[in-house]
Design a protein around this motif. Structure first.
Motif, PDB file in Angstrom:
ATOM      1  N   LEU A 238      -3.436   1.354   6.885  1.00 27.05           N
ATOM      2  CA  LEU A 238      -2.160   1.646   7.882  1.00 27.05           C
ATOM      3  C   LEU A 238      -2.955   1.891   9.415  1.00 27.05           C
ATOM      4  N   GLN A 239      -4.093   2.722   9.312  1.00 24.42           N
ATOM      5  CA  GLN A 239      -4.619   2.963  10.589  1.00 24.42           C
ATOM      6  C   GLN A 239      -5.088   1.849  11.330  1.00 24.42           C
ATOM      7  N   ARG A 240      -5.445   0.693  10.763  1.00 28.78           N
ATOM      8  CA  ARG A 240      -6.047  -0.638  11.326  1.00 28.78           C
ATOM      9  C   ARG A 240      -4.940  -1.607  11.450  1.00 28.78           C
ATOM     10  N   LEU A 241      -3.905  -1.618  10.517  1.00 30.22           N
ATOM     11  CA  LEU A 241      -3.202  -2.900  10.893  1.00 30.22           C
ATOM     12  C   LEU A 241      -1.754  -2.625  11.378  1.00 30.22           C
TER      13      LEU A 241
ATOM     14  N   GLU B 145       0.755  -1.218   0.170  1.00 28.59           N
ATOM     15  CA  GLU B 145      -0.051   0.036   0.107  1.00 28.59           C
ATOM     16  C   GLU B 145       0.827   1.358   0.138  1.00 28.59           C
ATOM     17  N   VAL B 146       2.000   1.363   0.754  1.00 30.84           N
ATOM     18  CA  VAL B 146       2.680   2.389   0.995  1.00 30.84           C
ATOM     19  C   VAL B 146       3.304   2.643  -0.413  1.00 30.84           C
ATOM     20  N   VAL B 147       3.975   1.630  -0.830  1.00 29.14           N
ATOM     21  CA  VAL B 147       4.864   1.698  -2.129  1.00 29.14           C
ATOM     22  C   VAL B 147       3.887   2.114  -3.401  1.00 29.14           C
ATOM     23  N   THR B 148       2.637   1.480  -3.437  1.00 26.56           N
ATOM     24  CA  THR B 148       1.701   1.837  -4.371  1.00 26.56           C
ATOM     25  C   THR B 148       1.290   3.301  -4.368  1.00 26.56           C
ATOM     26  N   ASN B 149       0.892   4.015  -3.142  1.00 26.43           N
ATOM     27  CA  ASN B 149       0.654   5.250  -2.815  1.00 26.43           C
ATOM     28  C   ASN B 149       1.967   6.081  -3.248  1.00 26.43           C
TER      29      ASN B 149
ATOM     30  N   GLY C 111      -5.531   2.439   1.423  1.00 24.17           N
ATOM     31  CA  GLY C 111      -4.072   2.488   1.753  1.00 24.17           C
ATOM     32  C   GLY C 111      -4.174   2.971   3.175  1.00 24.17           C
ATOM     33  N   LEU C 112      -4.364   4.531   3.583  1.00 18.57           N
ATOM     34  CA  LEU C 112      -4.351   5.051   4.710  1.00 18.57           C
ATOM     35  C   LEU C 112      -5.221   4.280   5.715  1.00 18.57           C
ATOM     36  N   HIS C 113      -6.350   3.827   5.229  1.00 23.99           N
ATOM     37  CA  HIS C 113      -7.324   3.299   6.333  1.00 23.99           C
ATOM     38  C   HIS C 113      -6.495   2.020   6.785  1.00 23.99           C
TER      39      HIS C 113
END
Length: 141
Positions: free
Chosen positions: A115-118, A60-64, A111-113
């Motif tokens: 990050l917040q959850r996991l 997610e971070v790399v894709t963003n 993606g940010l969701h």
């Protein structure tokens, strides 16, 4: 893992320069998987779930970074007792932000969701003409 692919900053910190080209998300996942195996040897149900979560967050971070950050230029992984730290640096100074409220039915924008959850925490830091987006997760000691 090829020595040319990584620079050992300390015994508990690695740096991987990225070219941002095709396949960079998969390469970052593969590098992270190799480091997780080297550092933690995660196995069993709990270890497999943790590894899957970390690899999803890296994706997610790399894709963003690819979609919104210009291009990813560096992946860093670090560890302290009980914690894994992951950072992706890109070429855009623009702060990561959600594009409206999270909606599970959307095909993107999670993606940010995630990050917040996991993760146990995440954030971003300006870096010259770009930024670094990071997250931290708890790992077995």
């Amino acid at each position: 893992m090829d020595r040319a692919q990584r620079e050992r900053l300390t015994s508990d910190s690695l740096r991987f320069p990225l070219d941002g080209g095709p396949g960079v998300v998969g390469r970052c996942r593969d590098l992270t998987r190799q480091v997780l195996d080297e550092w933690y040897g995660l196995s069993g149900r709990e270890g497999s779930a943790l590894k899957a979560d970390v690899l999803l967050l890296v994706s997610e971070v790399v894709t963003n970074s690819c979609l919104h950050g210009g291009k990813p230029v560096e992946l860093r992984l670090g560890r302290t007792p009980g914690r894994l730290w992951v950072q992706v640096t890109d070429t855009s100074p623009v702060r990561p932000r959600a594009h409206g409220p999270h909606r599970a039915a959307r095909s993107s924008g999670h993606g940010l969701h995630l990050l917040q959850r996991l993760s146990d925490g995440w954030g971003w830091t300006p870096r010259g003409t770009g930024k670094a987006v990071w997250f931290v997760v708890s790992v077995p000691e």
